[in-house]
Design a protein around this motif. Structure first.
Motif, PDB file in Angstrom:
ATOM      1  N   LEU A 258       0.173   5.417  -6.423  1.00 29.40           N
ATOM      2  CA  LEU A 258       1.326   5.679  -5.558  1.00 29.40           C
ATOM      3  C   LEU A 258       1.064   6.849  -4.620  1.00 29.40           C
ATOM      4  N   GLY A 259       0.028   7.641  -4.938  1.00 28.95           N
ATOM      5  CA  GLY A 259      -0.391   8.710  -4.026  1.00 28.95           C
ATOM      6  C   GLY A 259       0.493   9.933  -4.029  1.00 28.95           C
ATOM      7  N   THR A 260       1.199  10.206  -5.118  1.00 27.02           N
ATOM      8  CA  THR A 260       2.029  11.400  -5.194  1.00 27.02           C
ATOM      9  C   THR A 260       1.199  12.580  -5.702  1.00 27.02           C
ATOM     10  N   SER A 261       1.805  13.758  -5.672  1.00 25.37           N
ATOM     11  CA  SER A 261       1.107  14.964  -6.123  1.00 25.37           C
ATOM     12  C   SER A 261       1.330  15.238  -7.606  1.00 25.37           C
ATOM     13  N   ILE A 330       8.415   7.934  -7.433  1.00 24.17           N
ATOM     14  CA  ILE A 330       8.555   8.149  -8.880  1.00 24.17           C
ATOM     15  C   ILE A 330       9.967   7.818  -9.331  1.00 24.17           C
ATOM     16  N   VAL A 331      10.962   8.268  -8.563  1.00 18.81           N
ATOM     17  CA  VAL A 331      12.363   7.973  -8.897  1.00 18.81           C
ATOM     18  C   VAL A 331      12.616   6.467  -8.828  1.00 18.81           C
ATOM     19  N   CYS A 332      12.069   5.817  -7.791  1.00 18.86           N
ATOM     20  CA  CYS A 332      12.256   4.367  -7.662  1.00 18.86           C
ATOM     21  C   CYS A 332      11.649   3.626  -8.857  1.00 18.86           C
ATOM     22  N   MET A 333      10.457   4.029  -9.279  1.00 19.78           N
ATOM     23  CA  MET A 333       9.827   3.353 -10.413  1.00 19.78           C
ATOM     24  C   MET A 333      10.568   3.665 -11.708  1.00 19.78           C
TER      25      MET A 333
END
Length: 454
Positions: A258-261, A330-333
């Motif tokens: 997802l490419g988040t930090s 992250i919230v969506c998942m």
């Protein structure tokens, strides 16, 4: 119930094992191809075992099937724990996969030992304990070496093998095989009253054919058999297409893509805890009290929304190094996991034990599992290819499309089983005229039995 705990452990094990095997200091090194095989082999032999176990438990009983599950699963984890080469892990995963297909036994067994009211409650717990097994895997397998975690899981399986030795056999199977007295004793062990046992035996009599009638191929062409099979097969395929198992089998890698930090492992644990808490609270309510059709449509709708939202986000910021609002996917998942736990994740499994007639219940439940587990193997095996070909945003859009198909299935095709006896569910697949005729015959038989009993 522990069958579903260890099924959850098996299906989630690759998510925490693979990151350890990819570390430079791992004494078993794996590449991309080995990764997909380790993940997908956890389901490879489940389809054939699922179809084979149905006729076997119809012939030899549900309890023996449960015992074999724990024996097989314990052996698989033991092989993984002792692995020194990657092919040892392959062998252990294959053995565990064969055991996964045997969960058909637990679905049939729970359906047959439960009353109408208990069945929804017990079936709702199936998702809870499955999610508990997934969470247990992340906690034990995520922070302990994979071989130690596998040894712990193996010991647990052998311990529950001993527990099942003291369980009663299914009274429905005993009745079906002509062991009427044993069936009555089994009902008594399960806590039924004498009046309740009379009613249960009457329902079993209505669900069974004459003792001298042989099971022929034409029985599988009856509407009470092929209709639920087609609908459940569609449900299983659509469920796999929504990505629920891809996310489960590759959680850490999926979160990273997802490419988040954020650190993928804590996020993966958060998602598994959310799955467990949801199934233990709202999941129980939806399974025990909400109609199957509404639960499916509601669950799949929010899955489609969150998957599409995450897909749009990852597409818009696909070339951005520092993504704004990187908490959004992250919230969506997280919402997706919660929504899936309300229906789509659990209902295809538990409905397999509700919709088929008694005389073919084992075989047809196994057949529906064959379709579901076959689709599961395919989506898990091609996950890496699809991710590389479609990119993460394209894959999320595919998941969203299958979620919409689940909505349509729930609204237009899915049979309603909530609050109905197994006999009533079976009658729902018949034409109205035949359904009415069977209802009149049941009333006459019940009145006759009541007079005799009195």
């Amino acid at each position: 119930m522990m069958v579903f705990v260890f099924t959850g452990v098996t299906e989630a094990q690759s998510a925490v094992m693979l990151p350890q095997l990819k570390k430079p200091d791992s004494y078993i090194r794996v590449g991309p191809d080995e990764e997909t095989w380790i993940a997908s082999l956890g389901i490879l032999l489940a389809p054939p075992s699922g179809i084979l176990v149905g006729p076997v438990i119809d012939a030899f009983g549900r309890k023996k099937g449960l015992l074999f599950f724990f024996l097989c699963m314990g052996l698989g984890f033991a092989v993984i724990a002792c692995a020194t080469e990657v092919y040892h892990i392959y062998i252990g995963r294959c053995i565990c996969a064969f055991a996964v297909g045997l969960e058909v036994v637990a679905v049939v067994y729970l359906a047959e030992i439960s009353t109408k009211r208990q069945r929804s409650g017990f079936f709702s717990m199936m998702s809870v304990v499955f999610s508990g097994g997934v969470t247990l895997t992340y906690l034990i397998g995520g922070y302990l070496p994979w071989y130690i975690a596998s040894a712990i899981f193996s010991a647990g399986c052998f311990a529950y093998f001993a527990v099942v030795c003291f369980a009663p056999e299914s009274p429905a199977w005993l009745f079906k095989t002509g062991q009427i007295d044993a069936s009555t004793k089994s009902f008594l062990r399960l806590g039924r009253s004498h009046v309740g046992i009379v009613a249960e035996l009457e329902n079993l009599k209505l669900s069974s054919k004459e003792d001298d009638e042989k099971l022929e191929f034409k029985a599988f062409l009856e509407p009470t058999v092929w209709k639920p099979f087609v609908i459940l097969s569609m449900y299983h395929i659509f469920q796999c297409g929504t990505g629920v198992y891809d996310i489960l089998y590759y959680t850490v890698d999926f979160v990273e893509s997802l490419g988040t930090s954020y650190d993928p492992l804590p996020v993966s644990i958060l998602l598994s805890v959310a799955r467990f808490v949801t199934t233990a609270t709202l999941g129980i309510y939806f399974t025990a009290s909400v109609s199957r059709r509404f639960a499916t449509a509601f669950s799949a709708f929010w899955m489609a929304v969150t998957l599409a939202g995450t897909g749009v986000y990852t597409y818009v910021y696909r070339d951005t190094t520092q993504k704004p609002y990187d908490w959004f996917p992250i919230v969506c998942m997280l919402i997706n996991i919660v929504a899936s736990a309300l229906g789509v994740t659990s209902l295809p499994l538990l409905m397999s034990g509700e919709v088929f007639p008694l005389r073919v219940r084992g075989a047809m439940t196994g057949a529906s599992f064959l379709i579901g587990l076959g689709a599961l193997f395919v989506v898990v095996k091609i996950y890496a290819f699809c991710l590389q070909t479609l990119q993460i945003w394209g894959l999320l859009f595919v998941y969203a499309v299958f979620s919409v198909l689940c909505v349509l299935l729930g609204v237009f095709l899915l049979p309603e089983t909530q609050g109905k006896t197994l006999w009533e569910i079976e009658q729902g697949f018949l034409p109205k005229r035949e359904r009415r005729r069977n209802g009149e015959r049941r009333t006459e038989d019940t009145l006759g039995s009541g007079v005799i009993h009195k």
